[in-house]
Design an enzyme around this catalytic site. Structure first.
Site, mmCIF file in Angstrom:
data_model
loop_
_atom_site.group_PDB
_atom_site.id
_atom_site.type_symbol
_atom_site.label_atom_id
_atom_site.label_comp_id
_atom_site.label_asym_id
_atom_site.label_seq_id
_atom_site.Cartn_x
_atom_site.Cartn_y
_atom_site.Cartn_z
ATOM 1 N N TRP A 39 8.473 3.262 8.550
ATOM 2 C CA TRP A 39 7.575 2.043 9.314
ATOM 3 C C TRP A 39 8.168 1.465 10.433
ATOM 4 O O TRP A 39 9.429 1.355 10.332
ATOM 5 C CB TRP A 39 7.199 1.242 8.156
ATOM 6 C CG TRP A 39 5.876 1.321 7.224
ATOM 7 C CD1 TRP A 39 4.794 0.628 7.579
ATOM 8 C CD2 TRP A 39 5.534 2.477 6.334
ATOM 9 N NE1 TRP A 39 4.134 1.039 6.619
ATOM 10 C CE2 TRP A 39 4.535 2.160 6.206
ATOM 11 C CE3 TRP A 39 6.459 3.354 5.873
ATOM 12 C CZ2 TRP A 39 3.715 2.994 5.206
ATOM 13 C CZ3 TRP A 39 5.779 4.422 5.111
ATOM 14 C CH2 TRP A 39 4.492 4.239 4.518
ATOM 15 N N SER A 40 7.492 0.710 11.347
ATOM 16 C CA SER A 40 8.095 0.312 12.437
ATOM 17 C C SER A 40 8.957 -0.824 12.376
ATOM 18 O O SER A 40 10.091 -0.680 12.663
ATOM 19 C CB SER A 40 7.077 -0.008 13.639
ATOM 20 O OG SER A 40 7.512 -0.741 14.656
ATOM 21 N N TRP A 41 8.591 -1.787 11.765
ATOM 22 C CA TRP A 41 9.222 -3.038 11.473
ATOM 23 C C TRP A 41 10.400 -2.595 10.487
ATOM 24 O O TRP A 41 11.577 -3.152 10.696
ATOM 25 C CB TRP A 41 8.794 -4.210 11.597
ATOM 26 C CG TRP A 41 8.256 -4.797 10.474
ATOM 27 C CD1 TRP A 41 7.574 -4.067 9.430
ATOM 28 C CD2 TRP A 41 7.890 -6.176 10.110
ATOM 29 N NE1 TRP A 41 7.033 -4.967 8.580
ATOM 30 C CE2 TRP A 41 7.232 -6.301 8.756
ATOM 31 C CE3 TRP A 41 8.594 -7.678 10.450
ATOM 32 C CZ2 TRP A 41 7.089 -7.531 8.162
ATOM 33 C CZ3 TRP A 41 8.239 -8.651 9.867
ATOM 34 C CH2 TRP A 41 7.364 -8.648 8.871
ATOM 35 N N TYR A 87 1.295 9.569 1.185
ATOM 36 C CA TYR A 87 0.729 8.153 1.637
ATOM 37 C C TYR A 87 -0.581 8.289 1.904
ATOM 38 O O TYR A 87 -0.924 9.314 2.664
ATOM 39 C CB TYR A 87 1.596 7.726 2.750
ATOM 40 C CG TYR A 87 1.398 6.398 2.919
ATOM 41 C CD1 TYR A 87 1.772 5.064 2.240
ATOM 42 C CD2 TYR A 87 0.583 5.990 4.316
ATOM 43 C CE1 TYR A 87 1.408 3.975 2.586
ATOM 44 C CE2 TYR A 87 0.190 4.845 4.475
ATOM 45 C CZ TYR A 87 0.634 3.726 3.689
ATOM 46 O OH TYR A 87 0.152 2.620 4.164
ATOM 47 N N GLN A 114 3.103 -3.199 14.690
ATOM 48 C CA GLN A 114 3.584 -3.916 13.598
ATOM 49 C C GLN A 114 4.644 -4.887 14.402
ATOM 50 O O GLN A 114 4.816 -4.662 15.675
ATOM 51 C CB GLN A 114 4.552 -3.185 12.652
ATOM 52 C CG GLN A 114 3.964 -3.178 11.087
ATOM 53 C CD GLN A 114 4.762 -2.495 10.019
ATOM 54 O OE1 GLN A 114 5.916 -1.864 10.366
ATOM 55 N NE2 GLN A 114 4.485 -2.730 8.847
ATOM 56 N N GLY A 179 2.473 -7.031 9.289
ATOM 57 C CA GLY A 179 3.427 -6.834 8.124
ATOM 58 C C GLY A 179 3.376 -7.357 6.948
ATOM 59 O O GLY A 179 4.135 -7.208 6.113
ATOM 60 N N ASP A 181 0.555 -7.616 4.594
ATOM 61 C CA ASP A 181 -0.883 -7.018 4.453
ATOM 62 C C ASP A 181 -1.915 -7.727 3.950
ATOM 63 O O ASP A 181 -2.955 -8.089 4.566
ATOM 64 C CB ASP A 181 -0.860 -5.523 3.728
ATOM 65 C CG ASP A 181 0.367 -4.640 4.241
ATOM 66 O OD1 ASP A 181 1.177 -5.353 5.272
ATOM 67 O OD2 ASP A 181 0.831 -3.602 3.654
ATOM 68 N N TRP A 376 2.334 -10.286 -0.656
ATOM 69 C CA TRP A 376 2.545 -11.319 0.224
ATOM 70 C C TRP A 376 1.809 -12.703 -0.341
ATOM 71 O O TRP A 376 1.711 -13.551 0.504
ATOM 72 C CB TRP A 376 1.831 -11.046 1.458
ATOM 73 C CG TRP A 376 2.892 -9.765 2.101
ATOM 74 C CD1 TRP A 376 2.741 -8.543 2.162
ATOM 75 C CD2 TRP A 376 4.122 -9.933 2.756
ATOM 76 N NE1 TRP A 376 3.626 -7.668 2.726
ATOM 77 C CE2 TRP A 376 4.655 -8.459 3.085
ATOM 78 C CE3 TRP A 376 4.881 -11.202 3.084
ATOM 79 C CZ2 TRP A 376 5.821 -8.322 4.053
ATOM 80 C CZ3 TRP A 376 5.994 -10.773 3.713
ATOM 81 C CH2 TRP A 376 6.467 -9.398 4.065
ATOM 82 N N GLU A 419 11.705 -4.493 -3.219
ATOM 83 C CA GLU A 419 10.760 -4.685 -2.263
ATOM 84 C C GLU A 419 10.389 -6.073 -1.997
ATOM 85 O O GLU A 419 10.568 -6.963 -1.106
ATOM 86 C CB GLU A 419 9.393 -3.972 -2.139
ATOM 87 C CG GLU A 419 8.549 -4.086 -1.041
ATOM 88 C CD GLU A 419 7.235 -3.292 -1.277
ATOM 89 O OE1 GLU A 419 7.027 -2.882 -2.420
ATOM 90 O OE2 GLU A 419 6.471 -3.023 -0.272
ATOM 91 N N GLN A 434 14.361 -0.084 -1.925
ATOM 92 C CA GLN A 434 13.745 -0.578 -0.486
ATOM 93 C C GLN A 434 14.742 -0.482 0.610
ATOM 94 O O GLN A 434 15.681 -1.324 0.684
ATOM 95 C CB GLN A 434 12.689 -1.642 -0.700
ATOM 96 C CG GLN A 434 12.076 -1.935 0.627
ATOM 97 C CD GLN A 434 10.624 -1.365 0.500
ATOM 98 O OE1 GLN A 434 10.084 -0.770 -0.561
ATOM 99 N NE2 GLN A 434 9.983 -1.558 1.684
#
Ligand code: GLC
Length: 446
Positions: A39-41, A87, A114, A179, A181, A376, A419, A434
């Site tokens: 994942w990018s970030w 995924y 992201q 990021g 979600d 989140w 996470e 994570q």
């Protein structure tokens, strides 16, 4: 719950071991089961954790990510590991290499982006390399020479394609791009996303990895997420068409603040390493523009920053960690900033009397939107604690930064590297092991 945790030495050894375990060769998976790709970030934060272990390996991580950069400059939010399944939505659903003329044929990627935290990772690579011998230093410097243009292209794409009108705030076309979600920030905007009857059927993969469904986004939410992907596909992921075709478009104040500070970090690197003056000038200008854009989104009364729903034409008022965006990049009048710091440290956030650790929950426990175990919507995300402690240190708020670090480390003592965590009980939630949680710990303990 264990009351006596690991020593710092044990904890950092375990964190390093975890990253090695999640290492797929040239990329580190975000987590072993739930997120088996890059994942990018996450990759940027992972790089921050890898840099003290091995600058060389940290460079590989960023190189892998940047090798997936799109022709328009976008860094995609997922780079899929070759031959790995597990995924959804995977490459077959995104169909980027088939539909998007900007997407690379290989590696396969998702079609959204992201938050742009990557400059922080680059800075950490360079900083750590300076503590090493000449060979390692030249690995880092060669990396910078090789990738400088790509990094500037990435920032240029954000500044242009995602802020075409120069408002100083980044537009997102999917909540996943934030990021965060399923943050309550996006609830109202998602209310206007009505999946068409022709939404192709799908099976979620996130629920079959032992994840507790009550902590994950709901099926209704998932339909909307996938409908937005469908809208992008039908527009061939064309930047120029998205403003028209997407039923979700918001200006994200948190991503904008990250961008403001990332431009500043990159500009400083550029100066130190004699990069083209015109690039540095652009980066500084973007930094100023976005810092102003973030300040303009902050309420006069308490400094709290708001996102803007472009489709509905209104500010979004939710009590989440994103309210504190201006603390990341600065730019508020002094009194307003003081009020915002008070809010951050007060009973609506870090100072809530029932919190197990004094770290910011993703949503205020006082808010009607608060759900202590739901992704989140309430849990504490260690990587966010890290980001604020990093930003506070950068702003010269040494004590405040140290406090977050200490509390973040106390939370990490259970050794689960979860996470996210339940704010009141400190119970580890979501995916264990994570990568970015381990990375945060490694940096804190370096
Ligand atoms: C979830 C998070 C996102 C993160 C990804 C991988 O989707 O919301 O921020 O990048 O997991 O860890």
């Amino acid at each position: 719950m264990r009351s006596v945790g690991f020593t710092n030495t044990q904890l950092s050894a375990r964190a390093a071991y975890l990253l090695r375990g999640n290492d797929l060769g040239t990329m580190t998976s975000a987590a072993p089961r739930l997120y088996p790709h890059m994942w990018s970030w996450d990759a940027a934060f992972v790089t921050v954790g890898l840099a003290p272990l091995s600058v060389e390996r940290a460079v590989v991580e960023m190189d892998t990510l940047l090798s997936a950069q799109w022709g328009n400059g976008m860094i995609p939010h997922i780079v899929f590991a070759n031959g790995r399944d597990g995924y959804f939505p995977g490459p077959a659903r995104w169909e980027c290499s088939e539909l998007a003329f900007n997407a690379p044929r290989s590696p396969q990627t998702s079609g959204i982006t992201q938050p742009p935290v990557h400059a922080i990772a680059v800075q950490r690579i360079l900083d750590h390399s300076r503590r090493q011998g000449r060979t390692t230093r030249s690995v880092a410097e060669e990396f910078l020479d090789r990738r400088w243009g790509d990094l500037v292209r990435w920032h240029r794409w954000l500044a242009h394609a995602r802020d075409p009108q120069g408002r100083g705030r980044i537009t997102l076309y999917h909540g996943w791009e934030s990021g965060m979600d399923n943050s309550p920030r996006w609830d109202a905007a998602y209310g206007n996303v009505v999946p068409g009857a022709d939404l192709p059927p799908y099976t979620r993969a996130d629920l079959s990895h032992g994840a507790d469904a009550s902590m994950r986004p709901s099926d209704v939410e998932y339909d909307r997420y996938l409908w937005l992907v469908e809208q992008m596909k039908r527009a061939n992921y064309d930047d120029a068409k998205l403003p028209e075709v997407m039923s979700f478009a918001i200006e994200d104040v948190f991503v904008s603040a990250i961008f403001a500070v990332a431009c500043e970090v990159l500009a400083t690197i550029g100066e130190e390493y004699s990069k083209p003056r015109s690039d540095i000038r652009d980066l500084r200008a973007w930094s100023d523009r976005f810092r102003s854009g973030v300040a303009a989104a902050s309420a006069e009364r308490n400094g709290a920053a708001r996102d803007f729903d472009i489709k509905a034409g209104r500010w979004i008022n939710t009590e989440t960690i994103a309210m504190f965006a201006p603390l990341l990049c600065g730019g508020l009048p002094r009194e307003r900033e003081r009020a915002l710091v008070k809010l951050f440290e007060g009973p609506r956030f870090c100072g809530h009397p029932d919190l197990k650790y004094a770290v910011p929950p993703s949503t205020s426990p006082i808010s009607g939107d608060f759900k202590p175990r739901e992704y989140w919507r309430g849990p504490v995300w260690p990587v966010m604690t890290w980001l604020f402690s990093w930003a506070f240190a950068r702003r010269g708020w040494t004590e405040r930064s140290a406090r977050l670090r200490e509390e973040g480390l106390r939370q990490a003592q259970d050794g689960s590297f979860a996470e996210y965590y339940e704010p009141f009980t400190g119970a580890p939630l979501g995916s264990m092991q994570q990568s970015w949680t381990a990375a945060a710990v490694l940096d804190w303990l370096d």
